[in-house]
Design a protein around this motif. Sequence first.
Motif, PDB file in Angstrom:
ATOM      1  N   MET A  59       0.794  -1.225   0.000  1.00 22.72           N
ATOM      2  CA  MET A  59       0.000   0.000   0.000  1.00 22.72           C
ATOM      3  C   MET A  59       0.826   1.275   0.000  1.00 22.72           C
ATOM      4  O   MET A  59       0.449   2.255  -0.643  1.00 22.72           O
ATOM      5  CB  MET A  59      -0.968  -0.003   1.189  1.00 22.72           C
ATOM      6  N   VAL A  60       1.934   1.282   0.701  1.00 21.23           N
ATOM      7  CA  VAL A  60       2.675   2.544   0.808  1.00 21.23           C
ATOM      8  C   VAL A  60       3.992   2.549   0.029  1.00 21.23           C
ATOM      9  O   VAL A  60       4.674   3.569  -0.007  1.00 21.23           O
ATOM     10  CB  VAL A  60       2.944   2.922   2.288  1.00 21.23           C
ATOM     11  N   ILE A  61       4.331   1.421  -0.592  1.00 18.72           N
ATOM     12  CA  ILE A  61       5.578   1.381  -1.365  1.00 18.72           C
ATOM     13  C   ILE A  61       5.326   0.912  -2.799  1.00 18.72           C
ATOM     14  O   ILE A  61       5.498   1.665  -3.761  1.00 18.72           O
ATOM     15  CB  ILE A  61       6.624   0.454  -0.702  1.00 18.72           C
ATOM     16  N   MET A 115       2.894   8.980  -0.768  1.00 20.10           N
ATOM     17  CA  MET A 115       2.679   9.987  -1.804  1.00 20.10           C
ATOM     18  C   MET A 115       4.004  10.346  -2.488  1.00 20.10           C
ATOM     19  O   MET A 115       4.084  10.434  -3.717  1.00 20.10           O
ATOM     20  CB  MET A 115       2.045  11.232  -1.177  1.00 20.10           C
ATOM     21  N   LEU A 116       5.038  10.515  -1.683  1.00 18.56           N
ATOM     22  CA  LEU A 116       6.338  10.900  -2.237  1.00 18.56           C
ATOM     23  C   LEU A 116       6.969   9.787  -3.066  1.00 18.56           C
ATOM     24  O   LEU A 116       7.577  10.052  -4.106  1.00 18.56           O
ATOM     25  CB  LEU A 116       7.290  11.298  -1.103  1.00 18.56           C
ATOM     26  N   ILE A 117       6.829   8.554  -2.621  1.00 19.44           N
ATOM     27  CA  ILE A 117       7.481   7.463  -3.350  1.00 19.44           C
ATOM     28  C   ILE A 117       6.881   7.305  -4.745  1.00 19.44           C
ATOM     29  O   ILE A 117       7.590   7.031  -5.717  1.00 19.44           O
ATOM     30  CB  ILE A 117       7.412   6.137  -2.549  1.00 19.44           C
ATOM     31  N   GLY A 118       5.566   7.520  -4.848  1.00 18.98           N
ATOM     32  CA  GLY A 118       4.928   7.437  -6.156  1.00 18.98           C
ATOM     33  C   GLY A 118       5.251   8.629  -7.034  1.00 18.98           C
ATOM     34  O   GLY A 118       5.566   8.481  -8.219  1.00 18.98           O
ATOM     35  N   TYR A 119       5.202   9.812  -6.437  1.00 18.65           N
ATOM     36  CA  TYR A 119       5.441  11.035  -7.208  1.00 18.65           C
ATOM     37  C   TYR A 119       6.893  11.123  -7.673  1.00 18.65           C
ATOM     38  O   TYR A 119       7.166  11.392  -8.848  1.00 18.65           O
ATOM     39  CB  TYR A 119       5.084  12.268  -6.375  1.00 18.65           C
ATOM     40  N   ILE A 139      14.867   3.719  -6.523  1.00 17.09           N
ATOM     41  CA  ILE A 139      15.696   3.684  -5.311  1.00 17.09           C
ATOM     42  C   ILE A 139      15.757   5.061  -4.652  1.00 17.09           C
ATOM     43  O   ILE A 139      15.647   5.181  -3.422  1.00 17.09           O
ATOM     44  CB  ILE A 139      17.109   3.163  -5.641  1.00 17.09           C
ATOM     45  N   ILE A 140      15.923   6.105  -5.460  1.00 19.32           N
ATOM     46  CA  ILE A 140      15.944   7.464  -4.889  1.00 19.32           C
ATOM     47  C   ILE A 140      14.611   7.776  -4.222  1.00 19.32           C
ATOM     48  O   ILE A 140      14.563   8.303  -3.100  1.00 19.32           O
ATOM     49  CB  ILE A 140      16.265   8.509  -5.978  1.00 19.32           C
ATOM     50  N   ALA A 141      13.516   7.441  -4.900  1.00 21.73           N
ATOM     51  CA  ALA A 141      12.184   7.673  -4.328  1.00 21.73           C
ATOM     52  C   ALA A 141      12.019   6.901  -3.022  1.00 21.73           C
ATOM     53  O   ALA A 141      11.461   7.416  -2.045  1.00 21.73           O
ATOM     54  CB  ALA A 141      11.106   7.257  -5.328  1.00 21.73           C
ATOM     55  N   PRO A 176      13.561  -3.089   2.664  1.00 19.00           N
ATOM     56  CA  PRO A 176      12.409  -3.444   1.819  1.00 19.00           C
ATOM     57  C   PRO A 176      12.089  -2.371   0.783  1.00 19.00           C
ATOM     58  O   PRO A 176      11.719  -2.691  -0.352  1.00 19.00           O
ATOM     59  CB  PRO A 176      11.256  -3.584   2.824  1.00 19.00           C
ATOM     60  N   ARG A 177      12.248  -1.123   1.153  1.00 15.37           N
ATOM     61  CA  ARG A 177      11.946  -0.038   0.216  1.00 15.37           C
ATOM     62  C   ARG A 177      12.924  -0.028  -0.955  1.00 15.37           C
ATOM     63  O   ARG A 177      12.533   0.159  -2.109  1.00 15.37           O
ATOM     64  CB  ARG A 177      11.949   1.303   0.963  1.00 15.37           C
ATOM     65  N   VAL A 178      14.194  -0.225  -0.655  1.00 13.60           N
ATOM     66  CA  VAL A 178      15.196  -0.266  -1.721  1.00 13.60           C
ATOM     67  C   VAL A 178      14.961  -1.479  -2.623  1.00 13.60           C
ATOM     68  O   VAL A 178      15.078  -1.387  -3.853  1.00 13.60           O
ATOM     69  CB  VAL A 178      16.617  -0.291  -1.126  1.00 13.60           C
ATOM     70  N   LEU A 179      14.615  -2.609  -2.016  1.00 12.23           N
ATOM     71  CA  LEU A 179      14.336  -3.809  -2.817  1.00 12.23           C
ATOM     72  C   LEU A 179      13.162  -3.585  -3.762  1.00 12.23           C
ATOM     73  O   LEU A 179      13.198  -3.997  -4.929  1.00 12.23           O
ATOM     74  CB  LEU A 179      14.058  -5.003  -1.901  1.00 12.23           C
ATOM     75  N   TYR A 180      12.124  -2.925  -3.263  1.00 10.10           N
ATOM     76  CA  TYR A 180      10.991  -2.621  -4.140  1.00 10.10           C
ATOM     77  C   TYR A 180      11.386  -1.627  -5.229  1.00 10.10           C
ATOM     78  O   TYR A 180      10.817  -1.631  -6.318  1.00 10.10           O
ATOM     79  CB  TYR A 180       9.802  -2.092  -3.332  1.00 10.10           C
TER      80      TYR A 180
END
Length: 201
Positions: A59-61, A115-119, A139-141, A176-180
């Motif tokens: 949902m958030v990543i 919101m930021l990760i998608g944008y 990865i930056i997002a 997990p965020r970097v992996l995604y």
Amino acid sequence: MSEGEKFSASDFIYGLVVPVIVGLLIVAWKVYLPSALLGIDPSYTLNAILVDGFLEALMVIAIPMFFGLLWNKWAGGAAGFLLGSLYAVYWAVQYVSFGVDPTDVSLLGYIVSAMLIGYIAGALSKGSFSFKRMVISGIIAAIVAWAFYVAAGLLSTIPGTIESLDPYTVFITLTPRVLYGIIIPVIVKVFYWYGVIPRKA
């Protein structure tokens, strides 16, 4: 019936059967998996990773980043805002049941980071389906969104949220965020290969 009005077998397979199967799997995931995992691991660690953690990751990543890379920054940001808000509401309800303040700033972390990760993923990729560019953008997002998520956790007054940036906390929240940020571009690339894109390449 004209050719365009006729149903084909693939219409029913992909328009009815597959969505129903996916829906059943989602329900089964939430209903049956937690109890099965508790039988394996009573400490709830596996549940935290495979049930709660997977829900948060989607949902958030994953989904906001997916829409940002596949469509554009506005779709990614909007998806992040909507899904982050829903996830924050989910936790607000949990907080109430725990007797905790449901307006805690940690909930804002879910909304802003999603919101930021998608944008950002969409803004940096600029509609490119170059795998390298999508991975770098993802990865930056992920890192920027993680920073906001962690900041909200550190500002939280609820015990048990992020209390310090020790190496373990950084590892379990950032990895997990970097992996995604790597996995989602692969999925987007597959969608692109098959022409399943909401815009012209």
